[in-house]
Design a protein around this motif. Structure first.
Motif, PDB file in Angstrom:
ATOM      1  N   ILE A   1       0.854  -1.189   0.000  1.00 29.38           N
ATOM      2  CA  ILE A   1       0.000   0.000   0.000  1.00 29.38           C
ATOM      3  C   ILE A   1       0.893   1.244   0.000  1.00 29.38           C
ATOM      4  O   ILE A   1       1.795   1.359   0.840  1.00 29.38           O
ATOM      5  CB  ILE A   1      -0.925   0.002   1.237  1.00 29.38           C
ATOM      6  CG1 ILE A   1      -1.843  -1.231   1.219  1.00 29.38           C
ATOM      7  CG2 ILE A   1      -1.758   1.276   1.289  1.00 29.38           C
ATOM      8  CD1 ILE A   1      -2.712  -1.372   2.449  1.00 29.38           C
ATOM      9  N   PRO A   2       0.689   2.174  -0.918  1.00 32.56           N
ATOM     10  CA  PRO A   2       1.576   3.356  -1.002  1.00 32.56           C
ATOM     11  C   PRO A   2       1.611   4.145   0.301  1.00 32.56           C
ATOM     12  O   PRO A   2       0.567   4.414   0.916  1.00 32.56           O
ATOM     13  CB  PRO A   2       0.947   4.185  -2.133  1.00 32.56           C
ATOM     14  CG  PRO A   2       0.161   3.201  -2.937  1.00 32.56           C
ATOM     15  CD  PRO A   2      -0.341   2.175  -1.954  1.00 32.56           C
ATOM     16  N   ASP A   3       2.817   4.518   0.718  1.00 30.96           N
ATOM     17  CA  ASP A   3       2.974   5.332   1.929  1.00 30.96           C
ATOM     18  C   ASP A   3       2.339   6.705   1.763  1.00 30.96           C
ATOM     19  O   ASP A   3       1.867   7.312   2.732  1.00 30.96           O
ATOM     20  CB  ASP A   3       4.456   5.478   2.271  1.00 30.96           C
ATOM     21  CG  ASP A   3       5.086   4.171   2.712  1.00 30.96           C
ATOM     22  OD1 ASP A   3       4.343   3.302   3.208  1.00 30.96           O
ATOM     23  OD2 ASP A   3       6.313   4.012   2.558  1.00 30.96           O
ATOM     24  N   ASP A   4       2.335   7.206   0.517  1.00 31.99           N
ATOM     25  CA  ASP A   4       1.744   8.529   0.267  1.00 31.99           C
ATOM     26  C   ASP A   4       0.260   8.540   0.613  1.00 31.99           C
ATOM     27  O   ASP A   4      -0.269   9.561   1.080  1.00 31.99           O
ATOM     28  CB  ASP A   4       1.924   8.915  -1.203  1.00 31.99           C
ATOM     29  CG  ASP A   4       3.389   9.147  -1.564  1.00 31.99           C
ATOM     30  OD1 ASP A   4       4.183   9.370  -0.629  1.00 31.99           O
ATOM     31  OD2 ASP A   4       3.724   9.095  -2.764  1.00 31.99           O
ATOM     32  N   LEU A   5      -0.408   7.440   0.383  1.00 27.52           N
ATOM     33  CA  LEU A   5      -1.830   7.358   0.703  1.00 27.52           C
ATOM     34  C   LEU A   5      -2.054   7.463   2.208  1.00 27.52           C
ATOM     35  O   LEU A   5      -2.976   8.159   2.670  1.00 27.52           O
ATOM     36  CB  LEU A   5      -2.391   6.039   0.166  1.00 27.52           C
ATOM     37  CG  LEU A   5      -3.908   5.842   0.198  1.00 27.52           C
ATOM     38  CD1 LEU A   5      -4.600   6.886  -0.655  1.00 27.52           C
ATOM     39  CD2 LEU A   5      -4.267   4.432  -0.280  1.00 27.52           C
ATOM     40  N   ILE A   6      -1.209   6.801   2.973  1.00 27.84           N
ATOM     41  CA  ILE A   6      -1.310   6.848   4.434  1.00 27.84           C
ATOM     42  C   ILE A   6      -0.916   8.225   4.955  1.00 27.84           C
ATOM     43  O   ILE A   6      -1.560   8.772   5.866  1.00 27.84           O
ATOM     44  CB  ILE A   6      -0.441   5.744   5.054  1.00 27.84           C
ATOM     45  CG1 ILE A   6      -0.986   4.371   4.657  1.00 27.84           C
ATOM     46  CG2 ILE A   6      -0.396   5.875   6.571  1.00 27.84           C
ATOM     47  CD1 ILE A   6      -0.165   3.210   5.141  1.00 27.84           C
ATOM     48  N   ASP A   7       0.134   8.807   4.364  1.00 27.40           N
ATOM     49  CA  ASP A   7       0.550  10.158   4.787  1.00 27.40           C
ATOM     50  C   ASP A   7      -0.539  11.181   4.497  1.00 27.40           C
ATOM     51  O   ASP A   7      -0.764  12.114   5.295  1.00 27.40           O
ATOM     52  CB  ASP A   7       1.838  10.547   4.060  1.00 27.40           C
ATOM     53  CG  ASP A   7       3.034   9.726   4.515  1.00 27.40           C
ATOM     54  OD1 ASP A   7       2.974   9.181   5.635  1.00 27.40           O
ATOM     55  OD2 ASP A   7       4.004   9.615   3.742  1.00 27.40           O
ATOM     56  N   ALA A   8      -1.227  11.031   3.370  1.00 27.40           N
ATOM     57  CA  ALA A   8      -2.318  11.954   3.040  1.00 27.40           C
ATOM     58  C   ALA A   8      -3.449  11.844   4.068  1.00 27.40           C
ATOM     59  O   ALA A   8      -4.049  12.857   4.443  1.00 27.40           O
ATOM     60  CB  ALA A   8      -2.838  11.651   1.637  1.00 27.40           C
ATOM     61  N   ALA A   9      -3.717  10.632   4.507  1.00 28.82           N
ATOM     62  CA  ALA A   9      -4.759  10.443   5.525  1.00 28.82           C
ATOM     63  C   ALA A   9      -4.341  11.087   6.846  1.00 28.82           C
ATOM     64  O   ALA A   9      -5.181  11.677   7.547  1.00 28.82           O
ATOM     65  CB  ALA A   9      -5.017   8.951   5.716  1.00 28.82           C
ATOM     66  N   ARG A  10      -3.070  11.015   7.187  1.00 34.97           N
ATOM     67  CA  ARG A  10      -2.591  11.651   8.421  1.00 34.97           C
ATOM     68  C   ARG A  10      -2.675  13.171   8.321  1.00 34.97           C
ATOM     69  O   ARG A  10      -2.985  13.849   9.306  1.00 34.97           O
ATOM     70  CB  ARG A  10      -1.155  11.208   8.702  1.00 34.97           C
ATOM     71  CG  ARG A  10      -1.065   9.761   9.194  1.00 34.97           C
ATOM     72  CD  ARG A  10       0.363   9.287   9.297  1.00 34.97           C
ATOM     73  NE  ARG A  10       0.418   7.921   9.812  1.00 34.97           N
ATOM     74  CZ  ARG A  10       1.409   7.077   9.589  1.00 34.97           C
ATOM     75  NH1 ARG A  10       2.444   7.469   8.836  1.00 34.97           N
ATOM     76  NH2 ARG A  10       1.386   5.863  10.087  1.00 34.97           N
TER      77      ARG A  10
END
Length: 278
Positions: free
Chosen positions: A166-175
């Protein structure tokens, strides 16, 4: 070009013919067992054997349920398996998320230690497990059967392998959008690992439902006896009644087949993706 196409058609035809033949050979014993549950003792022992019963009857099922408290065994197994599988999916996905997306000291060492523990056969751990359960006073309880099946090292490994993609950018965007870690896990991670979760659910269900040795050690009465112990107890008590033994065995297998049919698509997708994302 036509020659190549003709060759491909012949190869595919032979391959599918062999696959169908082997599939029939593999499924025939199960079909025979199910059909045998509708036969009485004399019909089952007839020679030469007959594939279809003379008359379909549920008499064997009624007799099995009336001979031993099989309904109680079923309810016990359903309760234990449902709770154990739910805990396995929860612990595996949470631990896989932590190993895949969090950086902390000793992460790789802990993960490699867990992978090494996968190599240890379960019979080796039976004695220390039993001592722990006995000292906790959990012998002959539901917890003794649930706790040992609530964590899966293989499940942690499987979830970690999927979540890491799962892309880290997706998780960072959620944070950045102020999502909590649990919201990230629920909204982003879970929808992306549904296929492997379904595959793990089937594996865990099969392992817990078919467990025999551990329940045999920690269960002493009918109140907590599972289906597999019920089949063994029934075999000891009615060893000369082959038609009832086959019926009891079929009753223990049918739930697994039903679960697989319900989750077949997700199971195949999860297994296929496991091979691609290892």
């Amino acid at each position: 070009m036509r020659s190549k196409r003709k060759t491909n058609i012949i190869v595919y035809s032979i391959s599918y013919t062999l696959l169908i033949a082997f599939s029939i050979i593999m499924i025939m014993p199960f079909v025979w067992m199910i059909l045998s549950t509708f036969k009485d003792q004399s019909e089952l022992m007839r020679f030469p054997p007959k594939f279809l019963p003379d008359k379909f009857s549920l008499k064997n099922y009624v007799e099995v349920f009336s001979s031993v408290p099989f309904l109680r065994y079923y309810l016990n197994s359903i309760l234990i398996t449902t709770v154990a599988v739910t805990l396995t999916l929860l612990t595996s996905s949470l631990a896989g998320f932590a190993f895949a997306k969090y950086k902390f000291r000793g992460r790789n060492v802990i993960f490699k230690t867990l992978l090494g523990a996968m190599m240890i056969p379960f019979p080796v751990t039976i004695i220390p497990l039993y001592i722990m359960i006995y000292n906790l006073g959990l012998v002959d309880t539901y917890l003794a059967l649930i706790v040992t099946g609530s964590v899966s090292i293989f499940g942690i490994f499987l979830m970690r392998q999927f979540i890491v993609t799962i892309p880290d950018d997706l998780i960072d965007a959620a944070r950045i959008d102020r999502c909590s870690e649990f919201q990230i896990f629920r909204i982003i991670v879970i929808p992306n690992i549904r296929a492997p979760l379904s595959a793990l659910a089937i594996f865990s269900f099969m392992g817990t439902w078919n467990a025999f040795l551990w329940p045999l050690l920690v269960v002493n009465n009918d109140e907590h006896r599972t289906v597999q112990l019920g089949v063994q107890y029934f075999t000891q008590r009615y060893g000369d009644l082959m038609h009832l033994q086959i019926t009891a065995a079929a009753m223990a297998v049918i739930p697994i087949v039903v679960l697989y049919l319900l989750l077949q698509k997700q199971f195949i997708e999860g297994i296929t993706m496991t091979g691609l994302k290892g």
